[in-house]
Design an enzyme around this catalytic site. Sequence first.
Site, mmCIF file in Angstrom:
data_model
loop_
_atom_site.group_PDB
_atom_site.id
_atom_site.type_symbol
_atom_site.label_atom_id
_atom_site.label_comp_id
_atom_site.label_asym_id
_atom_site.label_seq_id
_atom_site.Cartn_x
_atom_site.Cartn_y
_atom_site.Cartn_z
ATOM 1 C CG ASP A 131 1.103 3.572 10.219
ATOM 2 O OD1 ASP A 131 0.336 2.580 10.303
ATOM 3 O OD2 ASP A 131 1.279 4.184 9.154
ATOM 4 C CE LYS A 190 -3.129 2.323 6.765
ATOM 5 N NZ LYS A 190 -2.215 1.251 7.183
ATOM 6 C CG ASP A 231 -3.609 -1.957 6.234
ATOM 7 O OD1 ASP A 231 -3.696 -2.910 5.446
ATOM 8 O OD2 ASP A 231 -2.707 -1.090 6.175
ATOM 9 C CG LEU A 232 -5.301 -6.789 10.687
ATOM 10 C CD1 LEU A 232 -6.033 -7.729 11.638
ATOM 11 C CD2 LEU A 232 -4.039 -6.256 11.338
ATOM 12 C CE LYS A 233 -0.982 -3.901 3.194
ATOM 13 N NZ LYS A 233 -0.954 -3.042 4.380
ATOM 14 C CG LEU A 234 -6.630 -11.892 7.094
ATOM 15 C CD1 LEU A 234 -6.591 -10.493 7.665
ATOM 16 C CD2 LEU A 234 -7.950 -12.565 7.435
ATOM 17 C CG HIS A 235 -1.852 -14.144 0.879
ATOM 18 N ND1 HIS A 235 -0.819 -13.681 0.098
ATOM 19 C CD2 HIS A 235 -2.354 -15.224 0.227
ATOM 20 C CE1 HIS A 235 -0.689 -14.456 -0.969
ATOM 21 N NE2 HIS A 235 -1.594 -15.407 -0.912
ATOM 22 C CG ASP A 236 -3.502 -18.912 5.895
ATOM 23 O OD1 ASP A 236 -3.437 -20.045 5.377
ATOM 24 O OD2 ASP A 236 -2.966 -18.639 6.985
ATOM 25 N N PRO A 247 -8.371 -20.526 1.858
ATOM 26 C CG PRO A 247 -9.400 -20.861 -0.226
ATOM 27 C CD PRO A 247 -8.177 -21.235 0.566
ATOM 28 C CB THR A 254 -7.093 -20.076 7.378
ATOM 29 O OG1 THR A 254 -6.792 -21.461 7.550
ATOM 30 C CG2 THR A 254 -6.428 -19.286 8.489
ATOM 31 C CB THR A 291 3.390 0.783 -3.641
ATOM 32 O OG1 THR A 291 3.230 0.802 -2.226
ATOM 33 C CG2 THR A 291 2.082 1.161 -4.292
ATOM 34 N NE ARG A 334 4.518 11.850 2.520
ATOM 35 C CZ ARG A 334 3.906 10.756 2.984
ATOM 36 N NH1 ARG A 334 2.581 10.682 2.990
ATOM 37 N NH2 ARG A 334 4.598 9.744 3.467
ATOM 38 N N GLY A 382 -0.836 9.215 6.606
ATOM 39 C CA GLY A 382 -0.170 8.951 7.875
ATOM 40 C C GLY A 382 0.626 10.142 8.339
ATOM 41 N NE ARG A 383 5.523 8.254 6.998
ATOM 42 C CZ ARG A 383 6.355 7.636 6.172
ATOM 43 N NH1 ARG A 383 7.633 7.552 6.472
ATOM 44 N NH2 ARG A 383 5.904 7.112 5.040
HETATM 45 O O1 C5P Z 1 2.863 8.029 6.578
HETATM 46 P P1 C5P Z 1 2.255 7.709 5.242
HETATM 47 O O2 C5P Z 1 1.256 8.761 4.769
HETATM 48 O O3 C5P Z 1 3.283 7.383 4.187
HETATM 49 O O4 C5P Z 1 1.384 6.394 5.533
HETATM 50 C C1 C5P Z 1 0.737 5.683 4.515
HETATM 51 C C2 C5P Z 1 0.048 4.490 5.108
HETATM 52 O O5 C5P Z 1 -0.485 3.721 4.048
HETATM 53 C C3 C5P Z 1 0.950 3.560 5.903
HETATM 54 O O6 C5P Z 1 0.151 2.966 6.945
HETATM 55 C C4 C5P Z 1 1.370 2.530 4.880
HETATM 56 O O7 C5P Z 1 1.674 1.293 5.467
HETATM 57 C C5 C5P Z 1 0.102 2.422 4.044
HETATM 58 N N1 C5P Z 1 0.310 1.926 2.681
HETATM 59 C C6 C5P Z 1 1.144 2.543 1.755
HETATM 60 N N2 C5P Z 1 1.298 2.032 0.498
HETATM 61 C C7 C5P Z 1 0.634 0.930 0.143
HETATM 62 C C8 C5P Z 1 -0.220 0.280 1.055
HETATM 63 C C9 C5P Z 1 -0.352 0.819 2.328
HETATM 64 O O8 C5P Z 1 1.752 3.575 2.063
HETATM 65 N N3 C5P Z 1 0.755 0.473 -1.086
#
Ligand code: C5P
Length: 232
Positions: free
Chosen positions: A10, A32, A59-64, A66, A68, A119, A181, A210-211
Amino acid sequence: MGKDVIIACDFDSAEKTFAFLDQFTGKKPFVKIGMELYYAEGPSIVREIKKRGHKIFLDLKLHDIPNTVKKSMAVLSRLDVDMTNLHAAGTVRMMEAAIEGLTRPDGTRPLLIAVTQLTSTDQESMEKDLLIEKPIADVVMHYAHNAKVAGLDGVVCSPLEAGKVHQTCGEQFLTVTPGVRFADGDIGDQKRVMTPAEAKKIGSDYIVVGRPITAAADPVAAYERCVAEFVD
Ligand code: C5P
């Protein structure tokens, strides 16, 4: 299907992304690429990371509509990504169209994963804003079932939902789980979290981290800790 750790890159520029990836000498983690990086740099960022030998979850989460989604998926498939996704809320017909678009002339295609309810959506906002009045857990499982019916490979879900998704849709149906985590780490803005070891125990197929890796003092060590807990 091998279990793997996917690093959420990210970042808002190619420069920052490569500075991060350059630390992984000799290793090629699965990464990702989300909307932020893709919209900043365009398809060239996908080609460049692929050329470096990484697997990519786009991870572009398409929604349009069918048609397109089908045409857009065909473009993403030509970028040679390994996994991509869409919103199950787009209906079974949209998901079937996505599979058609994604499938290459030789019959191969990237893995296709559905987002069920985000979420960030809770019971109250789902009822009030979307007029969906069923329990959110049932809605998530229904969307997962729709994804399976449409021929998708799995869903993005909380590690807490992974076991139930496997019960509903079968052990082969993939669960890709963010919200991971370390036991001694910062939770940040995530609400419901699990350690990599717990995610493994509950049956997640891929964890998206991610983080805990990107913001670590030693990202390579943090990645290796994830792999040691989740994969090895
Ligand atoms: O930094 P962190 O570990 O929280 O990153 C989690 C990644 O997963 C981010 O790219 C976030 O957008 C993605 N994500 C999420 N929860 C979801 C769907 C995607 O945290 N339900």
